[in-house]
Design a protein around this motif. Sequence first.
Motif, mmCIF file in Angstrom:
data_model
loop_
_atom_site.group_PDB
_atom_site.id
_atom_site.type_symbol
_atom_site.label_atom_id
_atom_site.label_comp_id
_atom_site.label_asym_id
_atom_site.label_seq_id
_atom_site.Cartn_x
_atom_site.Cartn_y
_atom_site.Cartn_z
ATOM 1 N N GLY A 175 24.171 10.353 116.677
ATOM 2 C CA GLY A 175 22.941 10.812 116.031
ATOM 3 C C GLY A 175 21.814 10.955 117.032
ATOM 4 N N PHE A 176 20.595 10.690 116.545
ATOM 5 C CA PHE A 176 19.407 10.754 117.382
ATOM 6 C C PHE A 176 19.054 9.357 117.883
ATOM 7 N N GLY A 177 18.673 9.252 119.139
ATOM 8 C CA GLY A 177 18.219 8.002 119.728
ATOM 9 C C GLY A 177 17.721 8.294 121.116
ATOM 10 N N VAL A 178 17.472 7.246 121.887
ATOM 11 C CA VAL A 178 17.190 7.405 123.303
ATOM 12 C C VAL A 178 18.459 7.041 124.068
ATOM 13 N N ASP A 179 18.957 5.809 123.818
ATOM 14 C CA ASP A 179 20.230 5.378 124.405
ATOM 15 C C ASP A 179 20.971 4.404 123.491
ATOM 16 N N ASN A 239 20.202 1.445 122.828
ATOM 17 C CA ASN A 239 19.966 0.048 123.170
ATOM 18 C C ASN A 239 18.988 -0.583 122.184
ATOM 19 N N ASN A 240 17.960 0.179 121.812
ATOM 20 C CA ASN A 240 16.924 -0.289 120.900
ATOM 21 C C ASN A 240 16.469 0.884 120.047
ATOM 22 N N PRO A 241 15.902 0.586 118.841
ATOM 23 C CA PRO A 241 15.340 1.680 118.056
ATOM 24 C C PRO A 241 14.174 2.299 118.806
ATOM 25 N N PRO A 242 13.809 3.509 118.449
ATOM 26 C CA PRO A 242 14.135 4.228 117.212
ATOM 27 C C PRO A 242 15.481 4.951 117.303
ATOM 28 N N TRP A 243 16.057 5.173 116.097
ATOM 29 C CA TRP A 243 17.264 5.966 115.976
ATOM 30 C C TRP A 243 17.458 6.454 114.556
ATOM 31 N N ALA A 244 18.272 7.471 114.419
ATOM 32 C CA ALA A 244 18.757 7.986 113.137
ATOM 33 C C ALA A 244 20.205 8.352 113.412
ATOM 34 N N MET A 245 21.158 7.608 112.843
ATOM 35 C CA MET A 245 22.548 7.751 113.257
ATOM 36 C C MET A 245 23.540 7.487 112.131
ATOM 37 N N PHE A 246 24.719 8.054 112.298
ATOM 38 C CA PHE A 246 25.891 7.609 111.573
ATOM 39 C C PHE A 246 26.510 6.538 112.450
ATOM 40 N N SER A 247 26.994 5.446 111.840
ATOM 41 C CA SER A 247 27.449 4.307 112.629
ATOM 42 C C SER A 247 28.526 3.527 111.889
ATOM 43 N N THR A 248 29.455 2.955 112.665
ATOM 44 C CA THR A 248 30.423 2.027 112.063
ATOM 45 C C THR A 248 29.878 0.604 112.081
ATOM 46 N N LEU A 249 28.682 0.409 112.593
ATOM 47 C CA LEU A 249 28.001 -0.885 112.651
ATOM 48 C C LEU A 249 28.964 -1.946 113.161
ATOM 49 N N ALA A 259 15.965 3.637 112.017
ATOM 50 C CA ALA A 259 15.028 2.598 112.457
ATOM 51 C C ALA A 259 13.967 3.237 113.327
ATOM 52 N N ASN A 260 12.719 2.812 113.123
ATOM 53 C CA ASN A 260 11.624 3.332 113.955
ATOM 54 C C ASN A 260 10.998 2.252 114.838
ATOM 55 N N GLY A 261 11.603 1.068 114.864
ATOM 56 C CA GLY A 261 11.062 -0.041 115.649
ATOM 57 C C GLY A 261 10.319 -1.039 114.804
ATOM 58 N N THR A 262 9.855 -0.628 113.616
ATOM 59 C CA THR A 262 9.164 -1.503 112.673
ATOM 60 C C THR A 262 9.941 -1.610 111.366
ATOM 61 N N THR A 263 10.360 -0.469 110.858
ATOM 62 C CA THR A 263 11.088 -0.380 109.586
ATOM 63 C C THR A 263 12.496 0.132 109.857
ATOM 64 N N SER A 264 13.459 -0.414 109.104
ATOM 65 C CA SER A 264 14.830 0.056 109.272
ATOM 66 C C SER A 264 15.563 0.057 107.943
ATOM 67 N N ALA A 265 16.634 0.865 107.873
ATOM 68 C CA ALA A 265 17.504 0.920 106.700
ATOM 69 C C ALA A 265 18.925 1.194 107.186
ATOM 70 N N ASP A 266 19.864 0.431 106.649
ATOM 71 C CA ASP A 266 21.287 0.625 106.916
ATOM 72 C C ASP A 266 21.966 0.804 105.566
ATOM 73 N N ARG A 309 16.849 12.104 121.384
ATOM 74 C CA ARG A 309 17.850 13.066 121.848
ATOM 75 C C ARG A 309 19.165 12.810 121.105
ATOM 76 N N PRO A 310 20.057 13.787 121.047
ATOM 77 C CA PRO A 310 21.394 13.543 120.512
ATOM 78 C C PRO A 310 22.165 12.591 121.441
ATOM 79 N N VAL A 311 22.791 11.572 120.846
ATOM 80 C CA VAL A 311 23.555 10.570 121.592
ATOM 81 C C VAL A 311 24.867 10.297 120.858
ATOM 82 N N VAL A 312 25.952 10.137 121.632
ATOM 83 C CA VAL A 312 27.265 9.759 121.120
ATOM 84 C C VAL A 312 27.644 8.471 121.841
#
Length: 179
Positions: A94-98, A100-110, A120-127, A171-174
């Motif tokens: 999905g979208f992130g920097v790397d 390592n830490n939020p922010p991100w918007a991703m599909f994930s197997t957690l 997650a935007n660094g303050t608020t998150s939802a899974d 950026r897009p990250v895999v």
Amino acid sequence: ADFSAGTPDSNTSVVQLGDGDVLLRATEGSEFPGTALPTGWATGIWNTGGTVTVGSGQLTVNGARASVNALYGVGRSVEFVATFDATEGAQHVGFGVDFNNPPWAMFSTLSGGALYARTANGTTSADTVLPGSWLGAPHRFRIDWNTSSVVYRIDGTQVASHAIAIAASLRPVVSDYAA
């Protein structure tokens, strides 16, 4: 071949998804031809033995990550076909920097065993766990990053939406953490 017979304008591209598609030209886009990452992509290794490979039009990450170099602001979408492993956690696309830490918007197997939509935007998150059989087979995923929300789709059907604003550039990250 049939789609290439026409004359696409500067806003369209002919791509090889399944039997071929004509799409709006993407800001970033790759079908991963050849055996190396396209120009404008970078890699990082998470664990010993981690690899990023390209072949047969596929990008495979194992204990590593691959990402576009450029960062983009809100108002973007990322669409991709992927197969998430049913037995492994910490796979993210999905979208992130790397990642390592939020922010991100991703599909994930957690932590493994299920697929999630995560914002997650660094303050608020939802899974949000996504009911259904999304692991172990290829599906078309889409994330629409809007000004005040992120919308997640699989195979054209909306599966989650989070009312979380992400103001940072991403950026897009895999990524697949375990080697």
